[in-house]
Design an enzyme around this catalytic site. Structure first.
Site, PDB file in Angstrom:
ATOM      1  N   GLY A 239      31.629 -26.549 -55.505  1.00 50.11           N
ATOM      2  CA  GLY A 239      31.463 -28.318 -55.980  1.00 50.11           C
ATOM      3  C   GLY A 239      32.139 -29.041 -57.023  1.00 50.11           C
ATOM      4  O   GLY A 239      32.246 -30.042 -57.152  1.00 50.11           O
ATOM      5  N   PRO A 279      33.304 -21.056 -54.332  1.00 47.43           N
ATOM      6  CA  PRO A 279      34.480 -22.065 -54.254  1.00 47.43           C
ATOM      7  C   PRO A 279      35.253 -22.332 -52.997  1.00 47.43           C
ATOM      8  O   PRO A 279      35.524 -21.253 -52.519  1.00 47.43           O
ATOM      9  CB  PRO A 279      35.204 -21.778 -55.375  1.00 47.43           C
ATOM     10  CG  PRO A 279      34.816 -20.198 -55.240  1.00 47.43           C
ATOM     11  CD  PRO A 279      33.773 -19.904 -55.569  1.00 47.43           C
ATOM     12  N   TYR A 321      34.949 -39.793 -44.391  1.00 45.88           N
ATOM     13  CA  TYR A 321      34.343 -39.729 -45.772  1.00 45.88           C
ATOM     14  C   TYR A 321      35.338 -40.934 -46.570  1.00 45.88           C
ATOM     15  O   TYR A 321      35.471 -41.303 -47.599  1.00 45.88           O
ATOM     16  CB  TYR A 321      34.696 -38.329 -46.725  1.00 45.88           C
ATOM     17  CG  TYR A 321      34.460 -36.997 -45.752  1.00 45.88           C
ATOM     18  CD1 TYR A 321      33.073 -36.188 -45.609  1.00 45.88           C
ATOM     19  CD2 TYR A 321      35.680 -36.502 -45.489  1.00 45.88           C
ATOM     20  CE1 TYR A 321      32.770 -34.905 -44.956  1.00 45.88           C
ATOM     21  CE2 TYR A 321      35.107 -34.768 -45.251  1.00 45.88           C
ATOM     22  CZ  TYR A 321      34.095 -34.355 -44.678  1.00 45.88           C
ATOM     23  OH  TYR A 321      33.501 -33.237 -43.934  1.00 45.88           O
ATOM     24  N   CYS A 347      43.479 -42.483 -29.423  1.00 47.27           N
ATOM     25  CA  CYS A 347      42.803 -44.044 -29.333  1.00 47.27           C
ATOM     26  C   CYS A 347      41.864 -44.419 -29.933  1.00 47.27           C
ATOM     27  O   CYS A 347      40.930 -44.734 -29.338  1.00 47.27           O
ATOM     28  CB  CYS A 347      42.743 -43.911 -27.443  1.00 47.27           C
ATOM     29  SG  CYS A 347      44.509 -43.865 -27.147  1.00 47.27           S
TER      30      CYS A 347
HETATM   31  C1  LIG Z   1      30.799 -26.588 -48.751  1.00 44.46           C
HETATM   32  C2  LIG Z   1      29.622 -25.467 -49.660  1.00 44.46           C
HETATM   33  C3  LIG Z   1      30.292 -24.854 -50.680  1.00 44.46           C
HETATM   34  C4  LIG Z   1      32.257 -25.089 -50.559  1.00 44.46           C
HETATM   35  O1  LIG Z   1      31.589 -26.660 -51.233  1.00 44.46           O
HETATM   36  P1  LIG Z   1      33.154 -26.956 -52.551  1.00 44.46           P
HETATM   37  O2  LIG Z   1      33.432 -27.963 -52.881  1.00 44.46           O
HETATM   38  O3  LIG Z   1      34.392 -26.647 -51.379  1.00 44.46           O
HETATM   39  O4  LIG Z   1      33.881 -26.122 -53.471  1.00 44.46           O
HETATM   40  C5  LIG Z   1      29.707 -24.032 -51.451  1.00 44.46           C
HETATM   41  N1  LIG Z   1      28.321 -23.093 -51.380  1.00 44.46           N
HETATM   42  C6  LIG Z   1      27.693 -24.560 -50.026  1.00 44.46           C
HETATM   43  C7  LIG Z   1      26.685 -23.708 -49.059  1.00 44.46           C
HETATM   44  C8  LIG Z   1      29.335 -25.280 -49.336  1.00 44.46           C
HETATM   45  O5  LIG Z   1      28.015 -25.735 -48.419  1.00 44.46           O
END
Ligand SMILES: *Cc1c(COP(=O)(O)O)cnc(C)c1O
Length: 428
Positions: A239, A279, A321, A347
């Site tokens: 995240g 990550p 997004y 297209c």
């Molecule tokens: C997508 C996801 C991540 C990774 O998220 P990032 O923003 O790419 O770091 C980690 N854990 C879970 C459960 C996810 O679905």
């Protein structure tokens, strides 16, 4: 920090000239930098060195086997969300004891494969999933190591389609109901409670939502322990955002891993748990670019269009997004900036990478690079409009390797069949 820079007037990936690479590989293609991948995973690991966490790289961000092998070499595990990702992680040689299985819709077949592989942990997201996992484990005489994914009901900003930690999102178990779930799980013979999991989303640009979510989760860990559960692990998800540039970046750069680590030491340090991180984006995001060629410069009524040979099927983030990607000429021409709509050949009106983007003068045949395209880029590519899957190239110093070639049209069609009705099977 990344290893893409202009040198002698042309964009390079480490020591490889992108113009040369484009001539060799053809466009469009993704290009990844090994040095950048290694650097990011090391910076993350060093930020948390004293906590010695399990870093389970989120395979869905970029699942190319060559990327997974670099992660393995750097000591990382894997966070997988499907049987296919599990197969990739194992193929890349990642230790099953470092694999975490996330996702709201694991099938029983996927659960069985992960149990047989001996993975570290299942992150369970609902009560029916817990029941299914218990049954699968019992049928194999196994106990599934489990953390519940908690939905802390925290809004993390960012785009609606990448928010995962609010009550109305499909992810996780409401934190208020978690104690009841753990009580139930404790009574299931196929389940072994190991910890608590939380992942509030992606591309989060300040620490405040993390703090709120993690404080809630830390309280929960204490409450669960008071209820008699052995909570030894805390999975804090992925995240941390990456700087994409553009107007969305007006709030400044995302937090540095060191500041994130400080927050986590403060909140989770006293719990004495094994920490797990998942990550993805921050490891691979700006370790990759998408290189494309200008097919046409179309002077329109209302605006000018840069029509590229890459389309939304190759990089869907802007269409899906509203994501911003910096677009840069591989060899910038001198002259005043001009505003272009940067579009692909697919297209669909949505096949637009950028609106009214100021760029140096561009002409037919010029190369452009989409920056920060290493995460959620190639993995989301499709063959829409029967465009072959975009190839991927890995650079290491002055060397390059095509780590997924562009399929031929024959290869693209090879799996399809004409029905031969004379010999066809009938359903019973
Ligand atoms: C997508 C996801 C991540 C990774 O998220 P990032 O923003 O790419 O770091 C980690 N854990 C879970 C459960 C996810 O679905």
């Amino acid at each position: 920090m990344h290893h893409f820079a202009l040198r002698d007037g042309a964009l390079h990936a480490e020591d490889v000239n992108i113009e040369t690479l484009a001539a060799l590989v053809g466009t469009p293609f993704y290009c990844y930098s090994t040095a950048t991948l290694r650097r990011h995973i090391r910076v993350f690991r060093e930020a948390f060195a004293e906590l010695a966490p399990l870093i389970a790289y989120s395979v869905k961000a970029n699942s190319n086997l060559s990327v997974l092998k670099i992660m393995r070499e750097e000591g990382a595990g894997a966070d997988v969300v499907s049987g296919g990702e599990l197969a990739r992680a194992l193929e890349a040689g990642i230790d099953p004891k470092k694999i975490v299985f996330s996702g709201v819709g694991k099938t029983r077949i996927e659960m069985a494969a992960a149990l047989d592989a001996g993975i570290h942990q299942f992150n369970v997201e609902s009560e029916p999933e817990l029941d299914a996992l218990n049954e699968v484990a019992l049928s194999r005489g196994a106990r599934a190591p489990v953390a519940f994914r908690i939905n802390p009901d925290v809004s993390a900003g960012g785009h609606e389609k990448i928010s995962t930690g609010k009550a109305e999102d499909k992810f996780g178990v409401a934190w208020t109901r978690a104690p009841a779930f753990y009580r139930k799980a404790a009574g299931l013979a196929g389940i072994e409670i190991k910890g608590v999991d939380v992942h509030i989303g992606s591309q989060i640009s300040d620490l405040e939502p993390f703090e709120r979510a993690f404080l809630r989760v830390a309280d929960l860990v204490r409450a669960l322990r008071a209820d008699g559960h052995a909570i030894d692990r805390l999975d804090l998800g992925g995240g941390l955002g990456v700087p994409y540039g553009g107007p969305d970046q007006s709030g400044g750069d995302p937090p540095h891993p060191d500041d994130y680590a400080k927050l986590i030491r403060r909140i989770a340090g006293p719990l004495g748990v094994q920490l797990i991180f998942e990550p993805g984006r921050m490891i691979v995001g700006n370790a990759g670019i998408l290189v494309s060629r200008v097919l046409y410069v179309k002077r329109g009524e209302a605006r000018d269009f840069l029509i590229l040979d890459a389309g939304m099927n190759d990089l869907i983030r802007p269409a899906l997004y509203d994501a911003y990607h910096a677009v840069e000429p591989v060899r910038p021409r001198p002259g005043a900036l001009e505003a272009y709509d940067v579009v692909g050949p697919v297209c669909e009106t949505g096949d637009r990478f950028a609106r009214q983007r100021d760029l140096p003068p561009m002409v037919e045949g010029d190369l452009v690079a989409f920056k920060t395209a290493g995460a959620y880029g190639a993995v989301q590519a499709s063959q829409y409009n029967s465009r072959p899957l975009v190839p991927e190239v890995l650079v290491d110093g002055a060397r390059y390797a095509i780590v997924r070639p562009r399929p031929s049209f024959d290869a693209m069609l090879a799996d399809e069949r004409n029905p031969i009705w004379e010999n066809a099977a009938q359903t019973p």
